[in-house]
Design a protein around this motif. Sequence first.
Motif, PDB file in Angstrom:
ATOM      1  N   TYR A 159     -23.687  18.671 -41.839  1.00 25.56           N
ATOM      2  CA  TYR A 159     -23.314  19.716 -40.892  1.00 25.56           C
ATOM      3  C   TYR A 159     -22.180  20.576 -41.437  1.00 25.56           C
ATOM      4  CZ  TYR A 159     -25.897  16.491 -37.898  1.00 25.56           C
ATOM      5  OH  TYR A 159     -26.851  15.655 -37.385  1.00 25.56           O
ATOM      6  N   LEU A 160     -22.107  21.818 -40.989  1.00 23.53           N
ATOM      7  CA  LEU A 160     -21.087  22.753 -41.472  1.00 23.53           C
ATOM      8  C   LEU A 160     -20.129  23.116 -40.355  1.00 23.53           C
ATOM      9  CD1 LEU A 160     -20.066  24.661 -43.758  1.00 23.53           C
ATOM     10  CD2 LEU A 160     -21.575  26.418 -42.790  1.00 23.53           C
ATOM     11  N   ILE A 161     -18.837  22.956 -40.625  1.00 26.35           N
ATOM     12  CA  ILE A 161     -17.818  23.334 -39.640  1.00 26.35           C
ATOM     13  C   ILE A 161     -17.650  24.852 -39.651  1.00 26.35           C
ATOM     14  CG2 ILE A 161     -15.373  23.204 -39.030  1.00 26.35           C
ATOM     15  CD1 ILE A 161     -15.328  20.370 -40.168  1.00 26.35           C
ATOM     16  N   LYS A 162     -17.775  25.453 -38.499  1.00 19.73           N
ATOM     17  CA  LYS A 162     -17.572  26.900 -38.351  1.00 19.73           C
ATOM     18  C   LYS A 162     -16.082  27.200 -38.255  1.00 19.73           C
ATOM     19  CE  LYS A 162     -18.865  30.775 -35.285  1.00 19.73           C
ATOM     20  NZ  LYS A 162     -17.587  31.146 -34.677  1.00 19.73           N
ATOM     21  N   GLU A 163     -15.394  26.444 -37.408  1.00 18.16           N
ATOM     22  CA  GLU A 163     -13.949  26.610 -37.269  1.00 18.16           C
ATOM     23  C   GLU A 163     -13.375  25.413 -36.525  1.00 18.16           C
ATOM     24  OE1 GLU A 163     -12.467  29.537 -34.412  1.00 18.16           O
ATOM     25  OE2 GLU A 163     -14.535  29.890 -33.781  1.00 18.16           O
ATOM     26  N   ILE A 164     -12.061  25.264 -36.610  1.00 16.28           N
ATOM     27  CA  ILE A 164     -11.346  24.238 -35.858  1.00 16.28           C
ATOM     28  C   ILE A 164     -10.287  24.948 -35.029  1.00 16.28           C
ATOM     29  CG2 ILE A 164      -9.930  22.157 -35.963  1.00 16.28           C
ATOM     30  CD1 ILE A 164     -11.134  21.587 -38.710  1.00 16.28           C
ATOM     31  N   ALA A 165     -10.289  24.689 -33.721  1.00 16.31           N
ATOM     32  CA  ALA A 165      -9.313  25.308 -32.810  1.00 16.31           C
ATOM     33  C   ALA A 165      -8.352  24.235 -32.313  1.00 16.31           C
ATOM     34  CB  ALA A 165     -10.024  25.968 -31.631  1.00 16.31           C
ATOM     35  N   TYR A 166      -7.087  24.609 -32.284  1.00 16.90           N
ATOM     36  CA  TYR A 166      -6.055  23.648 -31.876  1.00 16.90           C
ATOM     37  C   TYR A 166      -5.538  24.044 -30.505  1.00 16.90           C
ATOM     38  CZ  TYR A 166      -6.471  22.607 -36.820  1.00 16.90           C
ATOM     39  OH  TYR A 166      -6.969  22.290 -38.058  1.00 16.90           O
ATOM     40  N   ALA A 167      -6.071  23.373 -29.475  1.00 18.80           N
ATOM     41  CA  ALA A 167      -5.701  23.647 -28.085  1.00 18.80           C
ATOM     42  C   ALA A 167      -5.090  22.371 -27.499  1.00 18.80           C
ATOM     43  CB  ALA A 167      -6.932  24.091 -27.308  1.00 18.80           C
ATOM     44  N   ASP A 168      -5.327  22.109 -26.211  1.00 24.19           N
ATOM     45  CA  ASP A 168      -4.822  20.858 -25.621  1.00 24.19           C
ATOM     46  C   ASP A 168      -5.420  19.668 -26.365  1.00 24.19           C
ATOM     47  OD1 ASP A 168      -3.380  22.297 -23.794  1.00 24.19           O
ATOM     48  OD2 ASP A 168      -4.913  22.191 -22.229  1.00 24.19           O
ATOM     49  N   ASN A 169      -6.692  19.801 -26.719  1.00 19.20           N
ATOM     50  CA  ASN A 169      -7.353  18.873 -27.630  1.00 19.20           C
ATOM     51  C   ASN A 169      -7.731  19.648 -28.887  1.00 19.20           C
ATOM     52  OD1 ASN A 169      -7.391  16.491 -26.010  1.00 19.20           O
ATOM     53  ND2 ASN A 169      -9.040  17.409 -24.778  1.00 19.20           N
ATOM     54  N   VAL A 170      -8.089  18.940 -29.950  1.00 22.44           N
ATOM     55  CA  VAL A 170      -8.610  19.632 -31.122  1.00 22.44           C
ATOM     56  C   VAL A 170     -10.091  19.895 -30.873  1.00 22.44           C
ATOM     57  CG1 VAL A 170      -9.080  17.468 -32.349  1.00 22.44           C
ATOM     58  CG2 VAL A 170      -8.853  19.599 -33.631  1.00 22.44           C
ATOM     59  N   GLU A 171     -10.539  21.101 -31.207  1.00 22.14           N
ATOM     60  CA  GLU A 171     -11.920  21.495 -30.946  1.00 22.14           C
ATOM     61  C   GLU A 171     -12.605  21.871 -32.261  1.00 22.14           C
ATOM     62  OE1 GLU A 171     -10.932  23.433 -26.533  1.00 22.14           O
ATOM     63  OE2 GLU A 171     -11.414  24.738 -28.248  1.00 22.14           O
ATOM     64  N   PHE A 172     -13.637  21.111 -32.586  1.00 24.69           N
ATOM     65  CA  PHE A 172     -14.449  21.408 -33.769  1.00 24.69           C
ATOM     66  C   PHE A 172     -15.664  22.223 -33.333  1.00 24.69           C
ATOM     67  CE2 PHE A 172     -12.159  17.579 -34.897  1.00 24.69           C
ATOM     68  CZ  PHE A 172     -11.851  17.739 -36.238  1.00 24.69           C
ATOM     69  N   TYR A 173     -15.895  23.340 -34.014  1.00 26.24           N
ATOM     70  CA  TYR A 173     -17.101  24.134 -33.784  1.00 26.24           C
ATOM     71  C   TYR A 173     -17.991  23.952 -35.007  1.00 26.24           C
ATOM     72  CZ  TYR A 173     -14.615  26.207 -29.869  1.00 26.24           C
ATOM     73  OH  TYR A 173     -13.943  26.396 -28.686  1.00 26.24           O
ATOM     74  N   VAL A 174     -19.185  23.415 -34.770  1.00 23.90           N
ATOM     75  CA  VAL A 174     -20.025  22.953 -35.875  1.00 23.90           C
ATOM     76  C   VAL A 174     -21.427  23.559 -35.759  1.00 23.90           C
ATOM     77  CG1 VAL A 174     -20.918  20.931 -37.087  1.00 23.90           C
ATOM     78  CG2 VAL A 174     -18.738  20.781 -35.848  1.00 23.90           C
TER      79      VAL A 174
END
Length: 211
Positions: A159-174
Amino acid sequence: MRKNYLTIKSAGSNEIVISKSRFIANCKRVENEEEALDFIQSIKKEHHSANHNCSAYIIGENNQYQKANDDGEPSGTAGVPILEVIKKQNLQDTVIVITRYFGGIKLGAGGLVRAYGKAASAGIEASGVVERKLHNVMKAAIDYTWLGKLENEIRNSSYLIKEIAYADNVEFYVYVPEEQEAEFSEWLTNMTNGQVMITCVDKVFREFDKI
């Protein structure tokens, strides 16, 4: 909505010479008939002094828009051979215009069919072909304590990670192939002991080179 299909990678051109006639193929990916017709007219304008500007296109999820134009060549000897090459290579949303500058030697009907078919193939080869595959963009939200492990596992997977967002939790967009959504969700759930929240947030096409 179609899931996987082949199309032109980028606008491109190629030229071949047969019995002193120049055949210049121009190919382009288009989304609708209007774009195809505009492209055909632009090539005709560019090569207004040519003997012929023959064309064909196939457009639509179900190939519902198809047209072939001989532009003065004997009926069925130019546009149809171009169209058949597009069909044979299973391309969609593709338009090809082949410009001919006559070299003084007549090719005959069979010779024209072969020449336009060869020119169309040469144009496609110059433009390249991609497979567009439908992917889900999956969001995996989890506590920061899982950041390192989850990022490492995903990067070492298919799988390819599109982006990682750092909010209240860490959010992986894949990016996940649509048919693998359940498999991906089960994989992450098992890995994190059910501590991950997984949702599909978008659907996009990714492109993979074929030639």
